[in-house]
Design a protein around this motif. Structure first.
Motif, PDB file in Angstrom:
ATOM      1  N   LYS A 132       0.816  -1.218   0.000  1.00 48.74           N
ATOM      2  CA  LYS A 132       0.000   0.000   0.000  1.00 48.74           C
ATOM      3  C   LYS A 132       0.851   1.269   0.000  1.00 48.74           C
ATOM      4  CE  LYS A 132      -0.794  -0.151   4.980  1.00 48.74           C
ATOM      5  NZ  LYS A 132      -1.824  -0.290   5.994  1.00 48.74           N
ATOM      6  N   TYR A 133       2.138   1.135   0.280  1.00 45.93           N
ATOM      7  CA  TYR A 133       3.028   2.295   0.279  1.00 45.93           C
ATOM      8  C   TYR A 133       3.842   2.409  -1.010  1.00 45.93           C
ATOM      9  CZ  TYR A 133       1.948   1.815   5.218  1.00 45.93           C
ATOM     10  OH  TYR A 133       1.284   1.685   6.412  1.00 45.93           O
ATOM     11  N   ALA A 134       3.611   1.526  -1.963  1.00 45.51           N
ATOM     12  CA  ALA A 134       4.393   1.499  -3.195  1.00 45.51           C
ATOM     13  C   ALA A 134       4.214   2.755  -4.040  1.00 45.51           C
ATOM     14  CB  ALA A 134       4.042   0.255  -4.014  1.00 45.51           C
ATOM     15  N   ASP A 135       3.052   3.368  -3.965  1.00 53.06           N
ATOM     16  CA  ASP A 135       2.773   4.583  -4.735  1.00 53.06           C
ATOM     17  C   ASP A 135       2.550   5.741  -3.753  1.00 53.06           C
ATOM     18  OD1 ASP A 135       1.800   6.649  -6.300  1.00 53.06           O
ATOM     19  OD2 ASP A 135       0.414   5.390  -7.425  1.00 53.06           O
ATOM     20  N   PRO A 136       3.603   6.502  -3.433  1.00 56.43           N
ATOM     21  CA  PRO A 136       3.493   7.569  -2.441  1.00 56.43           C
ATOM     22  C   PRO A 136       2.446   8.627  -2.782  1.00 56.43           C
ATOM     23  CG  PRO A 136       5.783   7.211  -3.044  1.00 56.43           C
ATOM     24  CD  PRO A 136       4.951   6.383  -3.951  1.00 56.43           C
ATOM     25  N   GLU A 137       2.310   8.947  -4.052  1.00 55.72           N
ATOM     26  CA  GLU A 137       1.325   9.957  -4.443  1.00 55.72           C
ATOM     27  C   GLU A 137      -0.100   9.466  -4.172  1.00 55.72           C
ATOM     28  OE1 GLU A 137       2.037  11.325  -8.434  1.00 55.72           O
ATOM     29  OE2 GLU A 137       4.091  11.900  -7.949  1.00 55.72           O
ATOM     30  N   MET A 138      -0.366   8.203  -4.448  1.00 53.78           N
ATOM     31  CA  MET A 138      -1.685   7.643  -4.180  1.00 53.78           C
ATOM     32  C   MET A 138      -1.935   7.573  -2.672  1.00 53.78           C
ATOM     33  SD  MET A 138      -4.608   6.602  -5.107  1.00 53.78           S
ATOM     34  CE  MET A 138      -4.523   6.324  -6.855  1.00 53.78           C
ATOM     35  N   TYR A 139      -0.929   7.178  -1.916  1.00 51.94           N
ATOM     36  CA  TYR A 139      -1.068   7.121  -0.461  1.00 51.94           C
ATOM     37  C   TYR A 139      -1.427   8.506   0.087  1.00 51.94           C
ATOM     38  CZ  TYR A 139      -0.108   6.329   4.451  1.00 51.94           C
ATOM     39  OH  TYR A 139      -0.230   6.250   5.818  1.00 51.94           O
ATOM     40  N   ASP A 140      -0.699   9.538  -0.368  1.00 54.88           N
ATOM     41  CA  ASP A 140      -0.998  10.900   0.075  1.00 54.88           C
ATOM     42  C   ASP A 140      -2.404  11.323  -0.326  1.00 54.88           C
ATOM     43  OD1 ASP A 140       1.440  11.174   1.287  1.00 54.88           O
ATOM     44  OD2 ASP A 140       2.295  12.489  -0.235  1.00 54.88           O
ATOM     45  N   HIS A 141      -2.810  10.959  -1.527  1.00 52.82           N
ATOM     46  CA  HIS A 141      -4.154  11.306  -1.998  1.00 52.82           C
ATOM     47  C   HIS A 141      -5.224  10.636  -1.119  1.00 52.82           C
ATOM     48  CE1 HIS A 141      -7.491  12.177  -4.648  1.00 52.82           C
ATOM     49  NE2 HIS A 141      -7.778  10.890  -4.677  1.00 52.82           N
ATOM     50  N   LEU A 142      -5.031   9.373  -0.800  1.00 54.80           N
ATOM     51  CA  LEU A 142      -5.999   8.639   0.006  1.00 54.80           C
ATOM     52  C   LEU A 142      -6.098   9.176   1.443  1.00 54.80           C
ATOM     53  CD1 LEU A 142      -5.251   4.979  -1.149  1.00 54.80           C
ATOM     54  CD2 LEU A 142      -7.266   6.362  -1.710  1.00 54.80           C
ATOM     55  N   HIS A 143      -5.000   9.752   1.932  1.00 52.81           N
ATOM     56  CA  HIS A 143      -4.970  10.230   3.318  1.00 52.81           C
ATOM     57  C   HIS A 143      -4.959  11.752   3.409  1.00 52.81           C
ATOM     58  CE1 HIS A 143      -3.602   6.057   3.539  1.00 52.81           C
ATOM     59  NE2 HIS A 143      -4.242   6.057   4.679  1.00 52.81           N
ATOM     60  N   GLU A 144      -5.248  12.418   2.322  1.00 52.23           N
ATOM     61  CA  GLU A 144      -5.278  13.871   2.295  1.00 52.23           C
ATOM     62  C   GLU A 144      -6.296  14.401   3.309  1.00 52.23           C
ATOM     63  OE1 GLU A 144      -5.672  17.401  -1.033  1.00 52.23           O
ATOM     64  OE2 GLU A 144      -6.207  15.364  -1.560  1.00 52.23           O
ATOM     65  N   GLY A 145      -5.878  15.355   4.101  1.00 60.98           N
ATOM     66  CA  GLY A 145      -6.773  15.953   5.069  1.00 60.98           C
ATOM     67  C   GLY A 145      -6.889  15.196   6.383  1.00 60.98           C
ATOM     68  N   TYR A 146      -6.278  14.015   6.475  1.00 63.90           N
ATOM     69  CA  TYR A 146      -6.338  13.252   7.726  1.00 63.90           C
ATOM     70  C   TYR A 146      -5.329  13.845   8.704  1.00 63.90           C
ATOM     71  CZ  TYR A 146      -6.316   9.461  11.075  1.00 63.90           C
ATOM     72  OH  TYR A 146      -6.426   8.729  12.227  1.00 63.90           O
ATOM     73  N   GLU A 147      -5.830  14.479   9.748  1.00 63.03           N
ATOM     74  CA  GLU A 147      -4.939  15.142  10.695  1.00 63.03           C
ATOM     75  C   GLU A 147      -5.259  14.804  12.149  1.00 63.03           C
ATOM     76  OE1 GLU A 147      -5.057  19.303   9.802  1.00 63.03           O
ATOM     77  OE2 GLU A 147      -3.749  19.056   8.070  1.00 63.03           O
ATOM     78  N   VAL A 148      -6.065  13.785  12.378  1.00 69.11           N
ATOM     79  CA  VAL A 148      -6.431  13.421  13.744  1.00 69.11           C
ATOM     80  C   VAL A 148      -5.179  13.126  14.568  1.00 69.11           C
ATOM     81  CG1 VAL A 148      -7.652  11.731  15.164  1.00 69.11           C
ATOM     82  CG2 VAL A 148      -8.689  12.585  13.068  1.00 69.11           C
ATOM     83  N   ASP A 149      -4.272  12.337  14.010  1.00 65.48           N
ATOM     84  CA  ASP A 149      -3.060  11.997  14.747  1.00 65.48           C
ATOM     85  C   ASP A 149      -2.140  13.205  14.906  1.00 65.48           C
ATOM     86  OD1 ASP A 149      -2.599  11.954  12.007  1.00 65.48           O
ATOM     87  OD2 ASP A 149      -1.320  10.197  12.048  1.00 65.48           O
ATOM     88  N   LEU A 150      -2.094  14.090  13.927  1.00 70.00           N
ATOM     89  CA  LEU A 150      -1.247  15.281  14.006  1.00 70.00           C
ATOM     90  C   LEU A 150      -1.672  16.161  15.181  1.00 70.00           C
ATOM     91  CD1 LEU A 150       0.962  17.171  12.963  1.00 70.00           C
ATOM     92  CD2 LEU A 150      -0.724  18.137  11.389  1.00 70.00           C
ATOM     93  N   LYS A 151      -2.948  16.366  15.362  1.00 69.80           N
ATOM     94  CA  LYS A 151      -3.441  17.201  16.474  1.00 69.80           C
ATOM     95  C   LYS A 151      -3.022  16.612  17.818  1.00 69.80           C
ATOM     96  CE  LYS A 151      -7.339  18.899  13.815  1.00 69.80           C
ATOM     97  NZ  LYS A 151      -8.771  18.879  13.605  1.00 69.80           N
ATOM     98  N   THR A 152      -3.112  15.309  17.944  1.00 69.38           N
ATOM     99  CA  THR A 152      -2.721  14.652  19.198  1.00 69.38           C
ATOM    100  C   THR A 152      -1.219  14.757  19.416  1.00 69.38           C
ATOM    101  OG1 THR A 152      -4.581  13.130  19.008  1.00 69.38           O
ATOM    102  CG2 THR A 152      -2.775  12.467  20.469  1.00 69.38           C
ATOM    103  N   ILE A 153      -0.450  14.523  18.376  1.00 71.79           N
ATOM    104  CA  ILE A 153       1.011  14.590  18.488  1.00 71.79           C
ATOM    105  C   ILE A 153       1.447  16.012  18.847  1.00 71.79           C
ATOM    106  CG2 ILE A 153       3.153  14.454  17.149  1.00 71.79           C
ATOM    107  CD1 ILE A 153       1.768  12.071  15.643  1.00 71.79           C
ATOM    108  N   LEU A 154       0.861  17.012  18.214  1.00 69.71           N
ATOM    109  CA  LEU A 154       1.215  18.398  18.521  1.00 69.71           C
ATOM    110  C   LEU A 154       0.872  18.754  19.971  1.00 69.71           C
ATOM    111  CD1 LEU A 154       0.140  20.192  15.230  1.00 69.71           C
ATOM    112  CD2 LEU A 154       2.481  19.859  16.084  1.00 69.71           C
ATOM    113  N   LYS A 155      -0.192  18.174  20.481  1.00 71.27           N
ATOM    114  CA  LYS A 155      -0.600  18.427  21.865  1.00 71.27           C
ATOM    115  C   LYS A 155       0.475  17.944  22.845  1.00 71.27           C
ATOM    116  CE  LYS A 155      -4.204  17.040  25.103  1.00 71.27           C
ATOM    117  NZ  LYS A 155      -5.449  16.274  25.256  1.00 71.27           N
ATOM    118  N   TRP A 156       1.123  16.818  22.528  1.00 70.44           N
ATOM    119  CA  TRP A 156       2.086  16.210  23.443  1.00 70.44           C
ATOM    120  C   TRP A 156       3.549  16.509  23.126  1.00 70.44           C
ATOM    121  CZ3 TRP A 156       0.546  14.183  27.883  1.00 70.44           C
ATOM    122  CH2 TRP A 156      -0.804  13.848  28.005  1.00 70.44           C
TER     123      TRP A 156
END
Length: 68
Positions: free
Chosen positions: A10-34
């Motif tokens: 599933k990581y073979a195509d980085p552009e597709m991976y980014d497209h599929l996960h575009e806008g996903y920031e749930v983990d980023l908000k938690t990481i920034l908090k800590w």
């Protein structure tokens, strides 16, 4: 195909991976908090930098690592 190769497929195509996960920031908000800015942060399996880039833009010193 080995389990490892199959698991990484599933990581073979980085552009597709980014497209599929575009806008996903749930983990980023938690990481920034800590996260603390008193030293560098190592992100393992950083891929194309979905987390690394926004954190660096916020002033964190980032070290990114991936298998390729």
């Amino acid at each position: 195909m080995s389990y490892m190769e199959e698991n990484l497929e599933k990581y073979a195509d980085p552009e597709m991976y980014d497209h599929l996960h575009e806008g996903y920031e749930v983990d980023l908000k938690t990481i920034l908090k800590w996260a603390k800015q008193d030293g560098p942060i190592v992100e393992l399996a950083c891929g194309t930098g979905r987390l690394t880039i926004p954190m660096a833009q916020k002033g964190f010193r980032m070290i990114k690592m991936d298998i390729k």
